[in-house]
Design an enzyme around this catalytic site. Structure first.
Site, mmCIF file in Angstrom:
data_model
loop_
_atom_site.group_PDB
_atom_site.id
_atom_site.type_symbol
_atom_site.label_atom_id
_atom_site.label_comp_id
_atom_site.label_asym_id
_atom_site.label_seq_id
_atom_site.Cartn_x
_atom_site.Cartn_y
_atom_site.Cartn_z
ATOM 1 N N LYS A 1 0.842 -1.189 0.000
ATOM 2 C CA LYS A 1 0.000 0.000 0.000
ATOM 3 C C LYS A 1 0.874 1.235 0.000
ATOM 4 O O LYS A 1 1.946 1.252 0.612
ATOM 5 C CB LYS A 1 -0.911 0.031 1.239
ATOM 6 C CG LYS A 1 -1.709 1.319 1.389
ATOM 7 C CD LYS A 1 -2.520 1.378 2.672
ATOM 8 C CE LYS A 1 -3.227 2.716 2.786
ATOM 9 N NZ LYS A 1 -4.055 2.833 3.996
ATOM 10 N N GLU B 1 -7.299 -2.702 2.688
ATOM 11 C CA GLU B 1 -6.566 -1.474 3.001
ATOM 12 C C GLU B 1 -6.682 -1.147 4.486
ATOM 13 O O GLU B 1 -5.692 -0.804 5.142
ATOM 14 C CB GLU B 1 -7.119 -0.321 2.169
ATOM 15 C CG GLU B 1 -6.443 1.015 2.451
ATOM 16 C CD GLU B 1 -7.088 2.179 1.721
ATOM 17 O OE1 GLU B 1 -6.753 3.326 2.061
ATOM 18 O OE2 GLU B 1 -7.911 1.948 0.826
ATOM 19 N N GLU C 1 -9.374 11.757 12.366
ATOM 20 C CA GLU C 1 -8.584 10.573 12.741
ATOM 21 C C GLU C 1 -7.724 10.814 13.983
ATOM 22 O O GLU C 1 -6.733 11.555 13.945
ATOM 23 C CB GLU C 1 -7.696 10.133 11.580
ATOM 24 C CG GLU C 1 -6.982 8.823 11.855
ATOM 25 C CD GLU C 1 -6.382 8.197 10.610
ATOM 26 O OE1 GLU C 1 -5.812 7.099 10.730
ATOM 27 O OE2 GLU C 1 -6.479 8.800 9.523
#
Length: 398
Positions: free
Chosen positions: A142, A241, A197
Site C-alpha cells: 500500500k 486497506e 482521525e
C-alpha cells in the site's frame, strides 16, 4: 484569613469563548473531550525525530519548576523524519468543554478564489498507475498518494472566521490551528483543519487509537448513504486497506500497552463529507509515569501509520518522495498536546490547509492498494477537499 480564602478560583471558560478568543499565532485544539487555547511561548521544544517526547518531558518538568501552572506541550510535527516541528510550552493555557455548533460565525463575505491543482488531475492519476505498478511488482502492499489545491483570494484570509466555520460544521472533529510560520513568510502562516482521525490519546492509564482507512464520499441522499456504508463494509479492497492500518497500529501499541482490545470487524464512521472504515483500538499503559508511555511518545512510535504512508513504511515513504511533486510539510503529520502527567491527544493532520495572507494550500490523499482505480482515487481526494472548500466558500474544482 483562612487558607481557603487564599486559593484563587480557577476561571471557568466556555468552548465558544475560547474559539472567539483565538487569534493567529495562538494554538487551538478541540475534540469531543474538550477545548484548549494556548498563547505565548514559555519555552520552545526543539529536538530531532525520535527524541521529541523526551525533550517535551524535560521541558514540561523545567516549566513546572519555573512556576508554570499545569504546563503542556502543544504543536505540530511534519510527515517526514526530517520535516518541520513546532512544539512549544505555551505561557498561558485555557481549557473548556467540548465545542457545540454555536461558535462565532465570522465575516459573511466570501472571497473570490483562483484555484490551481498541484499536480494536475491527469498527473495524479498517472502517479497512481505508477504506484499500482510498484504494488504489482511486489515492492509495496500500500502507498498513500497526496495532492494539493492552491487557492489565492482577492483579500487576506480571515483565519479565526475560517477556524470557527470548521468547528461549527463538525463539532465532533478534532479541530486545530497551529502557527507554523517560517522565515520569509509575508504574514503569519497557520496550519488548521478538522481531522477525523485520532492517532492516539492517553488519559491516566487508558490509551485509545482510532485509525481510518477505506473511504467513500458522503452525499445528500440518505438512501444512497446507507448503500455506501454497506458497500464499504462489504468491499474486499477497502477492508484489505483498512486491515493493513489497524494491524500496524495494534502492533505498535502492543509494545507499550496491556489489555489491548482490537475489534475483529471495522465499523463505519461519518464526517460531513466522507464515510470511513474505522477501528477503535483501546488498551492500558502499565506505568503512566514511564516517559516512554506518554501520549507524545506513543504518537511518535505510531507515526507514520499505514493510513497516511503505506506498507512497508520505509519503501512507501520512498515512493511518496518519488511520486508526489511537492513536499508534504505538516500534511499527514500529527498535531495535539501532552501534559506533565503524560496525558494528551494527538491526531493525524488531515482535512487541513496552510493559510498565509491571501494564499491557502489544501491537502488530501488516498490509499493505493491492489485493485485501486486511479479515477476513483482522484475522486476520493476531491471529496476530501470539500471539508475546507466548504469552509472557505470556494467552488469544488473537480
Amino acid at each position: 484569613m483562612s487558607a481557603a480564602a487564599l486559593v484563587r478560583p480557577r476561571p471557568v471558560h466556555r468552548a465558544a469563548d475560547l474559539l472567539s478568543a483565538y487569534l493567529p499565532g495562538s494554538f487551538y485544539y478541540s475534540s469531543a473531550r474538550g477545548s484548549l487555547l494556548a498563547d505565548g511561548v514559555h519555552a520552545p521544544v526543539d529536538a530531532p525525530h525520535g527524541t521529541r517526547a523526551a525533550a517535551a518531558a524535560a521541558a514540561l518538568t523545567a516549566a513546572a519548576v519555573a512556576g508554570v501552572e499545569e504546563p503542556v506541550v502543544v504543536g505540530a510535527i511534519g510527515f517526514r523524519p526530517d520535516g518541520p516541528s513546532s512544539l512549544v510550552v505555551p505561557a498561558l493555557v485555557r481549557r473548556a468543554g467540548a465545542p457545540g455548533g454555536d461558535g462565532p460565525t465570522g465575516a459573511a463575505r466570501v472571497p473570490a478564489w483562483t484555484i490551481t491543482p498541484r499536480p494536475e488531475p491527469a498527473a495524479y492519476t498517472a502517479a497512481v498507475r505508477r504506484a499500482l505498478d510498484l504494488i504489482d511488482d511486489g515492492d509495496l502492499d500500500k502507498v498513500v498518494l497526496g495532492r494539493c489545491l492552491d487557492l489565492l483570494a482577492d483579500t487576506p484570509v480571515a483565519v479565526p472566521a475560517l477556524l470557527a466555520r470548521l468547528v461549527r460544521a463538525d463539532p465532533a472533529a478534532h479541530a486545530f490551528a497551529v502557527d507554523v510560520s517560517a522565515p520569509g513568510d509575508p504574514a503569519p502562516r497557520t496550519l488548521l483543519g478538522a481531522s477525523p482521525e485520532l492517532l492516539v490519546s492517553r488519559h491516566g492509564t487508558e490509551v485509545v487509537a482510532n485509525p481510518l482507512a477505506g473511504s467513500l464520499p458522503r452525499v445528500a441522499d440518505e438512501d444512497e448513504n446507507r448503500r455506501r456504508r454497506a458497500a464499504l463494509l462489504a468491499s474486499a479492497k477497502d477492508r484489505a486497506e483498512h486491515a493493513h492500518v489497524a494491524a500496524g497500529v495494534a502492533e505498535v501499541l502492543g509494545r507499550s500497552c496491556v489489555d489491548l482490545d482490537v475489534p475483529a470487524e471495522p465499523s463505519v464512521i461519518g464526517t460531513p463529507t466522507m464515510w470511513h472504515l474505522s477501528t477503535r483500538i483501546t488498551g492500558r499503559v502499565a506505568d503512566p509515569a514511564d516517559p516512554g508511555s506518554s501520549a507524545l511518545a506513543l504518537a511518535e512510535a505510531l507515526h507514520p501509520t499505514p493510513a497516511v504512508c503505506g506498507v512497508p513504511v520505509v519503501r512507501a515513504r520512498e515512493a511518496i518522495a518519488d511520486l508526489e511533486p511537492l513536499d508534504r510539510g505538516h500534511f499527514t503529520g500529527l498535531v495535539g498536546w501532552t501534559d506533565l502527567n503524560g496525558d494528551g491527544e494527538w491526531v493525524v493532520t488531515i482535512r487541513c490547509a496552510e493559510v498565509c495572507d491571501r494564499s491557502v494550500r489544501l491537502f488530501a490523499g488516498a490509499g493505493v492498494v491492489a485493485g485501486s482505480d486511479p479515477a476513483a482515487e482522484l475522486a476520493e481526494t476531491g471529496a476530501k477537499f470539500r471539508t475546507l472548500l466548504r469552509a472557505l466558500g470556494a467552488e469544488d474544482p473537480r
